[in-house]
Design a protein around this motif. Sequence first.
Motif, PDB file in Angstrom:
ATOM      1  N   ASN A  38       0.811  -1.234   0.000  1.00 14.93           N
ATOM      2  CA  ASN A  38       0.000   0.000   0.000  1.00 14.93           C
ATOM      3  C   ASN A  38       0.842   1.281   0.000  1.00 14.93           C
ATOM      4  OD1 ASN A  38      -2.072  -1.845   0.309  1.00 14.93           O
ATOM      5  ND2 ASN A  38      -2.490  -1.320   2.447  1.00 14.93           N
ATOM      6  N   LYS A  39       2.150   1.168  -0.166  1.00 22.12           N
ATOM      7  CA  LYS A  39       3.018   2.342  -0.082  1.00 22.12           C
ATOM      8  C   LYS A  39       3.220   3.047  -1.417  1.00 22.12           C
ATOM      9  CE  LYS A  39       5.592   0.717   3.961  1.00 22.12           C
ATOM     10  NZ  LYS A  39       6.927   0.354   4.497  1.00 22.12           N
ATOM     11  N   LYS A  40       2.847   2.369  -2.503  1.00 24.74           N
ATOM     12  CA  LYS A  40       3.023   2.957  -3.824  1.00 24.74           C
ATOM     13  C   LYS A  40       1.721   2.876  -4.610  1.00 24.74           C
ATOM     14  CE  LYS A  40       7.972   1.987  -4.362  1.00 24.74           C
ATOM     15  NZ  LYS A  40       8.154   1.164  -3.160  1.00 24.74           N
ATOM     16  N   LEU A  41       1.514   3.889  -5.415  1.00 18.86           N
ATOM     17  CA  LEU A  41       0.357   3.987  -6.297  1.00 18.86           C
ATOM     18  C   LEU A  41       0.876   4.236  -7.700  1.00 18.86           C
ATOM     19  CD1 LEU A  41      -2.675   4.519  -7.037  1.00 18.86           C
ATOM     20  CD2 LEU A  41      -2.268   6.890  -6.330  1.00 18.86           C
ATOM     21  N   VAL A  42       0.358   3.491  -8.675  1.00 18.97           N
ATOM     22  CA  VAL A  42       0.759   3.703 -10.057  1.00 18.97           C
ATOM     23  C   VAL A  42      -0.448   4.143 -10.874  1.00 18.97           C
ATOM     24  CG1 VAL A  42       0.396   1.272 -10.717  1.00 18.97           C
ATOM     25  CG2 VAL A  42       1.911   2.709 -12.071  1.00 18.97           C
ATOM     26  N   THR A  43      -0.214   5.061 -11.803  1.00 21.80           N
ATOM     27  CA  THR A  43      -1.250   5.484 -12.734  1.00 21.80           C
ATOM     28  C   THR A  43      -0.736   5.298 -14.157  1.00 21.80           C
ATOM     29  OG1 THR A  43      -0.494   7.785 -12.781  1.00 21.80           O
ATOM     30  CG2 THR A  43      -2.142   7.203 -11.125  1.00 21.80           C
ATOM     31  N   LEU A  59       2.520   7.929 -20.318  1.00 20.23           N
ATOM     32  CA  LEU A  59       3.389   7.874 -19.153  1.00 20.23           C
ATOM     33  C   LEU A  59       2.800   6.997 -18.054  1.00 20.23           C
ATOM     34  CD1 LEU A  59       4.819  11.466 -18.533  1.00 20.23           C
ATOM     35  CD2 LEU A  59       6.135   9.368 -18.835  1.00 20.23           C
ATOM     36  N   ILE A  60       3.671   6.192 -17.470  1.00 10.02           N
ATOM     37  CA  ILE A  60       3.365   5.485 -16.224  1.00 10.02           C
ATOM     38  C   ILE A  60       4.004   6.285 -15.104  1.00 10.02           C
ATOM     39  CG2 ILE A  60       3.711   3.371 -14.899  1.00 10.02           C
ATOM     40  CD1 ILE A  60       4.025   1.919 -17.620  1.00 10.02           C
ATOM     41  N   ARG A  61       3.206   6.644 -14.103  1.00  5.93           N
ATOM     42  CA  ARG A  61       3.730   7.426 -12.976  1.00  5.93           C
ATOM     43  C   ARG A  61       3.551   6.641 -11.686  1.00  5.93           C
ATOM     44  NH1 ARG A  61       1.253  11.008 -16.448  1.00  5.93           N
ATOM     45  NH2 ARG A  61       2.446  12.879 -17.007  1.00  5.93           N
ATOM     46  N   VAL A  62       4.574   6.654 -10.869  1.00  3.24           N
ATOM     47  CA  VAL A  62       4.536   5.973  -9.572  1.00  3.24           C
ATOM     48  C   VAL A  62       4.644   7.021  -8.474  1.00  3.24           C
ATOM     49  CG1 VAL A  62       5.642   4.291  -8.061  1.00  3.24           C
ATOM     50  CG2 VAL A  62       5.581   3.899 -10.541  1.00  3.24           C
ATOM     51  N   PHE A  63       3.720   6.958  -7.507  1.00  5.80           N
ATOM     52  CA  PHE A  63       3.706   7.890  -6.383  1.00  5.80           C
ATOM     53  C   PHE A  63       3.917   7.116  -5.091  1.00  5.80           C
ATOM     54  CE2 PHE A  63       1.212   9.776  -9.738  1.00  5.80           C
ATOM     55  CZ  PHE A  63       1.616  11.099  -9.740  1.00  5.80           C
ATOM     56  N   ASP A  64       4.701   7.697  -4.214  1.00 11.60           N
ATOM     57  CA  ASP A  64       4.936   7.135  -2.879  1.00 11.60           C
ATOM     58  C   ASP A  64       3.852   7.691  -1.955  1.00 11.60           C
ATOM     59  OD1 ASP A  64       5.763   6.406  -0.347  1.00 11.60           O
ATOM     60  OD2 ASP A  64       7.880   6.779  -0.753  1.00 11.60           O
ATOM     61  N   THR A  65       2.873   6.869  -1.626  1.00  7.39           N
ATOM     62  CA  THR A  65       1.737   7.336  -0.832  1.00  7.39           C
ATOM     63  C   THR A  65       2.093   7.546   0.632  1.00  7.39           C
ATOM     64  OG1 THR A  65       1.003   5.049  -0.450  1.00  7.39           O
ATOM     65  CG2 THR A  65       0.087   6.197  -2.358  1.00  7.39           C
ATOM     66  N   SER A  66       3.247   7.041   1.063  1.00 11.34           N
ATOM     67  CA  SER A  66       3.615   7.157   2.474  1.00 11.34           C
ATOM     68  C   SER A  66       4.512   8.361   2.768  1.00 11.34           C
ATOM     69  CB  SER A  66       4.335   5.881   2.937  1.00 11.34           C
ATOM     70  OG  SER A  66       5.546   5.699   2.231  1.00 11.34           O
ATOM     71  N   SER A  67       5.094   8.969   1.733  1.00 12.84           N
ATOM     72  CA  SER A  67       6.086  10.023   1.965  1.00 12.84           C
ATOM     73  C   SER A  67       5.494  11.421   1.995  1.00 12.84           C
ATOM     74  CB  SER A  67       7.160   9.967   0.879  1.00 12.84           C
ATOM     75  OG  SER A  67       6.618  10.355  -0.369  1.00 12.84           O
TER      76      SER A  67
END
Length: 344
Positions: A144-149, A155-163
């Motif tokens: 659950n720490k990363k989210l990808v769109t 573009l594929i984007r990865v977000f760190d949901t915990s930071s």
Amino acid sequence: MAKQLPLTCPGHTRPVVHVAFSNITASGGYFLITACKDGKPMYRHGNTGDWIGTFDGHKGAVWGAALTADASLAVTGAADFTAYDFINHYLCVHPVLCSLILFYVIQTFAYQHHRKLWNTTSGDEINSFSHPHIVKAVSFSSDNKKLVTGCVDQLIRVFDTSSGTKESCCQFKLTKPIKATVWDGQDGNILIASAEEGVVRKFDCRANTEVQTVELSSSMITSIELSWDGTTLTVAHGDNVSFLQVDNLKVLHTHHLPSIHYSASLHPDKSCFVVGGEDFKLRKCDYTSGSELESYKGHFGPVHCVRYSPDGEVYCSGSEDGTVRLWQHHVGKTYGLWKNTSTD
């Protein structure tokens, strides 16, 4: 022989294009989220389809939706250039308490090109993220720490949901709009995706690089599913369904089907899989041989998406006809709202 009697989940008014289950939660239940072109993703009890709530806020078609394994977090991606992230604090409750559910929302306004994280109880903005185009695919890592769109801008984007950072932690540029994204079930740093093509691609977020590709066919991949044990990919492409080993993308089986299918889902015990597509039918097929075991016709339009529940007792389908249906894996068994009426 018992007759298949699917449950119809009302509420949507336009084509349903994506469905996703949570895993079995600490309460013993599981949950379902549905994405629809009416712009109103819905949250339901997974075993009955009973409505819990609607995530209201999108102003365009919702193309993708996902739940974390414990159903504590939901994300949706839409054609209004928005993505919403909902954190549910009251999941293991009786339906009459669903009004107590709290949400945090990531919102992208089309004219601002930002995604914003809001506390919808207080109205405070938590964070914001740039995101310039239509979101077609979304998924969470297993921790659950990363989210990808995955987006139409390729573009594929990865977000760190915990930071709490405002920028994506890594990006991958392809040559066509992104169609599907899933995470490696064993490694939360490995991402698997496909654009509007017949190629499965693997990316390492630590090295920010593409590490492997497998071309399956000239037909466009329309869905990729990660098995419940995290080891197998189920890929629908044209009139074929392929199964790949996650760790090395080795093709385990490829089965040719009688018509174009848009989505496929593997049973948790890997004995069989279900597919849905342009001929309006749901087909259950043997995993090893691909032979058809059962088929049912209940939808009045092409079937865009199918998914097995985490316990394997039901599979869910969403269709161009605007309906969500739940089907029994063991037809006639007492489960959820189904009752065994056999006198034998």
